[in-house]
Design an enzyme around this catalytic site. Structure first.
Site: not given
Length: 577
Positions: A46, A118, A151
């Site tokens: 990431e 995300k 994540c």
């Protein structure tokens, strides 16, 4: 179309802030190293091009770029040269809106294939980034169907489930994971519960006082770690066989065929956006019980084919837990009363002598008991848990998700089991139910403080850790741990509740065990939990389901459910398919 096994690579890398060009050069070198070794699918961490801990939009503004853009073009050249596929973690800007996103970009020989923004931001991203708006997509490639998560996304079982329902073969999860030893239990859980591969590229190192955990790895569809890099820059390599992920099995069960979407509508609800004390008390209907400090027990034993013998074992373990441990709730394994291997042979009703005996036992000792049994009805049999208490029989839950073995003798239930008690709101599940993450999530959304899970599961839901060289602040563990991963620890943490898992001591293969009581916060150390191994035994854990008296808002995590409140249910509609 048959896809031959191929080599995959998960890159671990420490980017530096304010050094984008240097980061890109080093990343390109690592990707090329993996490609030269024959890797066909390669992931990077990431925010790999920029570093992570940015103060605000102004600070990160010189680092963001479009997709496609200069960085994707440079990686596309590598992808074309080596005929490979690359997942790049980067900070993206959308030209039309000037919004910034924390993105993962899938790049192939022909260029950009797709982008995941995300969807579930971590605490730092609202300082500069918007929540992702493109949902959870799966992309067809010659290597199979590939999905991406970034994540914090993976804290939420819905995200990986959405990809799995869309036929994902490999989830590429890129992260800047911190505050625990890795490979993280969440990573392992998402691979195992969805029966797919997971490539994990995590960063390592220290940035603005934040210690990142490393542990980049490749996880197989049964949750086994095929390859791992602990600390430092490095590359984890392993073979991917898409045929394994396409079996869609969890502990040997076709769980995707066993889903019950007609019962999942509450997955689209946002109940914990509101003060739970107000939400659940609205119109005076089923307000949350006050809750209290108490002690709960899970009892692990192997039932036999004699109801009287099982009843004697349950009675003895109850009396000991109450007298020696002061327990107020005791959870027994699946089919503990009637025998796991007996099926419906010894099916009981509420009028049966054994059920009457358990009722008297609970009333006499002023204790709550959750006991699994085969339930006999005139035209059907059920795999049932009964909840007994000081007031007698409180209620029962008939298993909604049936395993292949249970389908031979039991009918599926039609209602979730949620009951208010003096120690809090209690939800009931069987072990097979709990393999499907939808089940525990629904009980959490219904306000449960505790899930009592009666189980008869074989091995495959725990794994060890050899220890990490990555430095973590005390008391985060770094040493060897034979139970580093336990699927039902994940269930407790992702739903912010106590998960009381009572498994049979052994099954027909001599396996099973690993019962435990797991606390509501995954990243609280030392963990609030107690665990058993495989022997006949009970274990007790103090719990607290009450908030501070007089507080207008819940002060206890089991009532606030912080992680549950962060869900993004507007993305979750495909879960009802």
């Amino acid at each position: 179309m048959s896809i031959a096994p191929f080599l995959a690579a998960a890159i671990q890398f420490e980017p530096l802030m304010f050094a984008k060009e240097a980061n890109l050069r080093q990343l390109l070198a690592l990707v090329e190293q993996a490609a030269q070794k024959g890797a066909r699918l390669i992931t990077t961490p990431e925010m790999a091009t920029t570093g992570y801990c940015w103060f605000d939009r102004q600070e990160i503004a010189p680092m963001v770029e479009t997709v496609p853009g200069d960085s994707t073009t440079r990686f596309a050249a590598l992808a074309q040269r080596y005929q490979c596929y690359i997942v790049l973690g980067m900070a993206e800007v959308e030209p039309q809106t000037a919004l910034y996103y924390n993105s993962a970009v899938l790049i192939g020989p022909q260029g950009v294939i797709g982008c995941h923004r995300k969807t579930h931001p971590y605490i730092s991203e609202p300082k500069w980034a918007a929540a992702g708006d493109v949902g959870h997509q799966v992309f067809d490639t010659p290597l199979g169907r590939i999905g991406m998560l970034v994540c914090m996304d993976i804290h939420f079982p819905e995200t990986a489930r959405l990809l799995a329902l869309d036929g994902v073969d490999v989830i590429c999860h890129i992260s800047n994971w911190l505050a625990e030893r890795t490979p993280a239990p969440y990573w392992i859980s998402r691979a195992m519960e969805n029966g797919c591969y997971l490539l994990e590229s995590n960063r390592w190192g220290l940035e603005r006082g934040v210690q990142f955990s490393g542990g980049s790895c490749i996880i197989e569809p049964d949750g086994k770690i095929a390859a791992v890099v602990d600390g430092g820059d490095g590359i984890a390599y392993a073979e991917i066989d898409i045929n394994r992920s396409r079996q869609r099995r969890v502990l040997g069960e076709p769980v995707f065929e066993q889903r019950r979407p007609d019962y999942y509508h509450s997955l689209l609800s946002d109940s914990f956006l509101w003060d739970p004390q107000d939400f659940f008390g609205l119109y005076g209907q089923q307000p949350l019980p006050a809750g209290k400090q108490s002690r709960i027990t899970v009892a692990q034993f192997s039932s036999v084919d004699q109801v009287e013998d099982n009843l004697a074992t349950i009675t003895a373990m109850t009396e000991e837990a109450v007298s020696q441990q002061g327990s107020e709730l005791i959870v027994f394994p699946e089919l503990a009363l009637t025998g796991y291997l007996a099926g419906a042979t010894h099916g009981q009703t509420r009028e049966s002598a054994s059920v009457q005996a358990l009722t008297r036992l609970a009333m006499k000792l002023r204790v709550y008991l959750v006991v699994g049994m085969a339930e006999k009805q005139p035209d059907k049999n059920y795999n049932t848990q009964m909840l007994f208490g000081p007031e007698g029989v409180i209620g029962s839950y008939r298993q909604i998700h049936l395993s292949q073995a249970q389908q031979q003798w039991a009918s599926a239930g039609e209602h979730w089991g949620v009951f208010d008690t003096a120690i809090g709101r209690v939800g009931l599940l069987s072990g097979h139910d709990a393999l499907l993450p939808e089940s525990a999530r629904i009980l959490a959304l219904m306000g449960c403080d505790i899930i009592a899970c009666s189980a008869a599961l074989a091995s495959g839901f725990t794994a060890a850790h050899a220890g990490s060289v990555v430095t973590q602040n005390y008391p985060i563990p770094t040493g060897a741990d034979p139970l580093h991963w336990h699927l039902f620890r994940t269930r407790a943490g992702e739903n912010n509740l106590y998960f009381a898992f009572a498994n049979t001591a052994d099954d027909i293969n001599g396996l099973g065990g690993y019962s435990g009581i797991f606390g509501p916060e995954t990243f609280s150390f030392p963990r609030l939990e107690r665990l058993l191994w495989q022997e006949t035994q009970a274990v007790t854990q103090p719990i607290d389901t009450a908030s501070l008296a007089g507080s207008p808002y819940p002060t206890n995590v089991v009532r606030r459910k912080d992680l549950v409140a962060m869900r993004q249910p507007h993305h979750y509609k495909p879960l009802l398919n």
